[in-house]
Design a protein around this motif. Structure first.
Motif, PDB file in Angstrom:
ATOM      1  N   THR A  17      52.835  53.009   0.939  1.00  0.00           N
ATOM      2  CA  THR A  17      53.610  53.326   1.688  1.00  0.00           C
ATOM      3  C   THR A  17      55.414  52.291   0.970  1.00  0.00           C
ATOM      4  OG1 THR A  17      53.851  51.005   3.220  1.00  0.00           O
ATOM      5  CG2 THR A  17      53.122  52.971   4.117  1.00  0.00           C
ATOM      6  N   PRO A  18      56.667  53.227   0.915  1.00  0.00           N
ATOM      7  CA  PRO A  18      57.095  52.416  -0.352  1.00  0.00           C
ATOM      8  C   PRO A  18      57.494  50.789   0.083  1.00  0.00           C
ATOM      9  CG  PRO A  18      58.219  54.275   0.789  1.00  0.00           C
ATOM     10  CD  PRO A  18      56.741  54.403   1.195  1.00  0.00           C
ATOM     11  N   LEU A  19      57.516  50.498   1.346  1.00  0.00           N
ATOM     12  CA  LEU A  19      57.722  49.060   1.646  1.00  0.00           C
ATOM     13  C   LEU A  19      56.679  48.312   1.390  1.00  0.00           C
ATOM     14  CD1 LEU A  19      59.871  46.808   3.017  1.00  0.00           C
ATOM     15  CD2 LEU A  19      58.999  47.909   5.055  1.00  0.00           C
ATOM     16  N   GLY A  20      55.217  48.789   1.450  1.00  0.00           N
ATOM     17  CA  GLY A  20      54.564  48.540   1.606  1.00  0.00           C
ATOM     18  C   GLY A  20      53.830  48.003  -0.109  1.00  0.00           C
ATOM     19  N   ALA A  21      54.499  48.652  -0.725  1.00  0.00           N
ATOM     20  CA  ALA A  21      54.461  48.704  -2.305  1.00  0.00           C
ATOM     21  C   ALA A  21      55.615  47.520  -2.815  1.00  0.00           C
ATOM     22  CB  ALA A  21      54.817  50.579  -3.469  1.00  0.00           C
ATOM     23  N   MET A 369      70.171  46.100   1.775  1.00  0.00           N
ATOM     24  CA  MET A 369      69.722  45.155   0.902  1.00  0.00           C
ATOM     25  C   MET A 369      67.826  46.031   1.288  1.00  0.00           C
ATOM     26  SD  MET A 369      68.886  41.534   0.757  1.00  0.00           S
ATOM     27  CE  MET A 369      67.253  41.207   1.679  1.00  0.00           C
ATOM     28  N   ILE A 370      67.320  46.302   1.958  1.00  0.00           N
ATOM     29  CA  ILE A 370      66.003  46.943   1.625  1.00  0.00           C
ATOM     30  C   ILE A 370      66.109  47.822   1.547  1.00  0.00           C
ATOM     31  CG2 ILE A 370      64.045  47.367   3.330  1.00  0.00           C
ATOM     32  CD1 ILE A 370      64.495  44.860   5.170  1.00  0.00           C
ATOM     33  N   LEU A 371      66.657  49.036   1.550  1.00  0.00           N
ATOM     34  CA  LEU A 371      66.443  50.260   1.969  1.00  0.00           C
ATOM     35  C   LEU A 371      67.257  50.594  -0.204  1.00  0.00           C
ATOM     36  CD1 LEU A 371      68.225  51.954   5.041  1.00  0.00           C
ATOM     37  CD2 LEU A 371      66.173  52.627   4.466  1.00  0.00           C
ATOM     38  N   ARG A 372      68.215  49.851  -0.130  1.00  0.00           N
ATOM     39  CA  ARG A 372      68.511  49.778  -1.599  1.00  0.00           C
ATOM     40  C   ARG A 372      67.474  49.250  -2.364  1.00  0.00           C
ATOM     41  NH1 ARG A 372      75.432  49.753  -1.898  1.00  0.00           N
ATOM     42  NH2 ARG A 372      76.053  50.940   0.214  1.00  0.00           N
ATOM     43  N   SER A 373      66.803  48.272  -2.222  1.00  0.00           N
ATOM     44  CA  SER A 373      65.722  47.932  -3.352  1.00  0.00           C
ATOM     45  C   SER A 373      64.788  49.036  -3.579  1.00  0.00           C
ATOM     46  CB  SER A 373      65.524  46.038  -2.587  1.00  0.00           C
ATOM     47  OG  SER A 373      66.145  45.212  -1.933  1.00  0.00           O
ATOM     48  N   LEU A 374      64.164  49.856  -1.823  1.00  0.00           N
ATOM     49  CA  LEU A 374      62.838  50.399  -1.874  1.00  0.00           C
ATOM     50  C   LEU A 374      63.685  51.859  -2.906  1.00  0.00           C
ATOM     51  CD1 LEU A 374      62.720  51.200   1.319  1.00  0.00           C
ATOM     52  CD2 LEU A 374      61.065  50.432   0.181  1.00  0.00           C
ATOM     53  N   LYS A 375      65.033  52.111  -3.304  1.00  0.00           N
ATOM     54  CA  LYS A 375      65.720  53.112  -3.864  1.00  0.00           C
ATOM     55  C   LYS A 375      65.250  52.699  -5.806  1.00  0.00           C
ATOM     56  CE  LYS A 375      69.458  55.833  -4.778  1.00  0.00           C
ATOM     57  NZ  LYS A 375      70.885  55.961  -4.319  1.00  0.00           N
ATOM     58  N   ARG A 376      66.017  51.876  -6.043  1.00  0.00           N
ATOM     59  CA  ARG A 376      65.758  50.949  -7.003  1.00  0.00           C
ATOM     60  C   ARG A 376      64.290  50.819  -7.574  1.00  0.00           C
ATOM     61  NH1 ARG A 376      69.392  46.137  -8.478  1.00  0.00           N
ATOM     62  NH2 ARG A 376      67.777  45.327  -9.129  1.00  0.00           N
ATOM     63  N   MET A 377      63.661  50.366  -6.523  1.00  0.00           N
ATOM     64  CA  MET A 377      61.737  50.038  -6.538  1.00  0.00           C
ATOM     65  C   MET A 377      61.388  51.460  -7.245  1.00  0.00           C
ATOM     66  SD  MET A 377      58.007  49.283  -4.618  1.00  0.00           S
ATOM     67  CE  MET A 377      59.244  50.815  -3.683  1.00  0.00           C
ATOM     68  N   GLU A 378      62.083  52.695  -6.664  1.00  0.00           N
ATOM     69  CA  GLU A 378      61.577  53.954  -6.747  1.00  0.00           C
ATOM     70  C   GLU A 378      62.293  54.944  -8.268  1.00  0.00           C
ATOM     71  OE1 GLU A 378      60.517  55.182  -1.707  1.00  0.00           O
ATOM     72  OE2 GLU A 378      62.709  55.700  -2.910  1.00  0.00           O
ATOM     73  N   GLN A 379      63.416  54.213  -8.305  1.00  0.00           N
ATOM     74  CA  GLN A 379      63.839  54.327  -9.915  1.00  0.00           C
ATOM     75  C   GLN A 379      63.087  53.503 -10.356  1.00  0.00           C
ATOM     76  OE1 GLN A 379      67.948  53.819  -8.576  1.00  0.00           O
ATOM     77  NE2 GLN A 379      68.946  55.986  -8.392  1.00  0.00           N
TER      78      GLN A 379
END
Length: 438
Positions: A17-21, A369-379
């Protein structure tokens, strides 16, 4: 409110999962150091949906390895903690703290088979009374975050652990929510507070500014580690009461305080999507901590497995008579009150059905913050708080009382070391800050 899709993105922590990563990008508390004795019984550990086992070998070194023996799948939580390593009771295969197979008595002496077997293991760092681990890719392992309390002597620190029956985010959001203190934690009568305590087992004094402040300013300020959660309320006729609470990725927080109160740090570590290990670290910087006072204000009594004695099965021992005159919730203990309100929501609350108000500024900021952190990681960008230049040992809560009219940013300024770097567009007013997450 959130969509069902976004609610899943910020609550599901399993492998893949994205959050797991995202969680696997950080050092996380795995268990208390005191749970592991040299040569003692191994301890089952479940983190982010993954079943592991921790042990301390006879030399004192800690290992955190996959729970199931790679031979036939027997649980190593049943294993012997021998000199040659953690030994499976089924066929005697043994593993060192780094997962190397050290013994395979079921094979011939000339066999090299054991040299080809490697049990999953994760790196370990002990600090602050906790065993920490990093579960992400080895090539991306960040330096350990030396938080301000991790190097304090035991006399200045108290570390507690408790099992919670809900998703980590419900617990973290409760930490962000300043306004609940005026209700869930309200004592209905004045109390004699012991040194360093915000509350007693009955809750917060009704004269405390968290309770008496009407229409306080609630706001947040982005930082390189997450954000500062701010509360600006009244304190008498001439002063204002300014509280700050640093909120750190991936699921950490400092509780707001003023100078006479002890410090409090929280780490909310997902066991899986539906359960969480909560770690509360009470600490002082300049004097020994009154451990008895802090145990009393927590109001949590746990069994040998860190499960609460006051829990959902007995309605948290809510007392309707005490509710009339003792405290607002009828539940003893400030931490027990928190557990009751977050666990009563169910394992994962459906945030698409909420109706948020003006007091939910911090909660909204946290989710963004969490949603944008996920987006940052995915980028491909580095998640918040992992820059090795961030002085993590300088982060703590320090509320102030200031004259009315003084801007809160002036009375309680952000340390420049934690100020987000702005892009060229942001400097010209055309864009938000690079590090902004709210």
């Amino acid at each position: 409110m959130l969509s069902h899709k976004d609610n899943e993105r910020i609550t599901q922590v399993g492998a893949g999962t994205p959050l797991g990563a995202l969680f696997r990008s950080y050092w996380l508390p795995a268990l208390l150091s005191e749970e592991l004795k040299p040569g003692g019984a191994p301890v089952p550990v479940k983190l982010l949906g993954e079943r592991l086992v921790a042990f301390r070998n006879s030399g004192g070194k800690v290992g955190l390895v996959g729970e199931f023996c790679p031979h036939r799948g027997t649980s190593l939580a049943l294993g012997r903690n021998d000199d040659c390593g953690l030994t499976c009771i089924y066929h005697g295969w043994a593993f060192d703290t780094d997962g190397s197979c050290t013994n395979m008595p079921s094979e011939p002496d000339y066999s090299k088979f054991k040299d080809t077997i490697k049990q999953k293991s994760y790196p370990i760092h002990e600090a602050g009374g906790l065993v920490w681990t990093y579960m992400g890719p080895a090539e991306e392992q960040p330096p350990f975050p030396n938080l301000i309390w991790t190097s304090l002597p035991d006399s200045h620190r108290m570390v507690a652990k408790v099992y919670q029956e809900c998703n980590y985010l419900q617990i973290w959001e409760n930490e962000i929510d300043y306004m609940h203190a005026a209700f869930a934690h309200l004592a209905l009568q004045e109390q004699d507070m012991k040194e360093g305590a915000l509350s007693t087992e009955l809750g917060i004094n009704p004269s405390h500014p968290l309770v008496t402040s009407r229409n306080p300013l609630l706001t947040v300020e982005p930082t390189t580690y997450g954000f500062r959660n701010m509360f600006v309320g009244q304190s008498g006729e001439e002063d204002q009461f300014i509280l700050e609470a640093p909120i750190l990725m991936p699921s950490f927080a400092y509780t707001p305080r003023v100078k006479e109160e002890d410090h409090l740090f929280h780490a909310y570590v997902p066991i899986d999507d539906h359960t969480t290990w909560s770690y509360d670290i009470h600490f002082t910087l300049d004097r020994p901590l009154n451990h008895d006072t802090q145990k009393e204000r927590r109001g949590l009594w746990v069994d040998e497995n860190y499960r609460k004695l006051y829990n959902k099965s007995n309605n948290y021992q809510q007392d309707r008579e005490m509710m009339k005159a003792g405290n607002f919730s009828g539940i003893v203990g400030i931490s027990n009150q928190d557990h009751a309100v977050t666990e009563s929501m169910g394992p994962i609350v459906d945030r698409s059905r909420e109706h948020l108000g003006t007091s939910d500024v911090g909660v909204i900021a946290l989710r963004r913050m969490i949603l944008r952190s996920l987006k940052r990681m995915e980028q491909g960008e580095k998640p918040l708080g992992l820059d090795p230049d961030i002085p993590m040992d300088k982060i703590y809560s320090e509320g102030v009382i200031a004259p009315k009219g003084v801007p809160w940013k002036e009375a309680c300024p952000l340390d420049p070391a934690f100020a987000p770097v702005k892009s060229e567009k942001a400097k010209s007013g055309q864009d938000s800050t690079v590090a902004e997450t709210i």
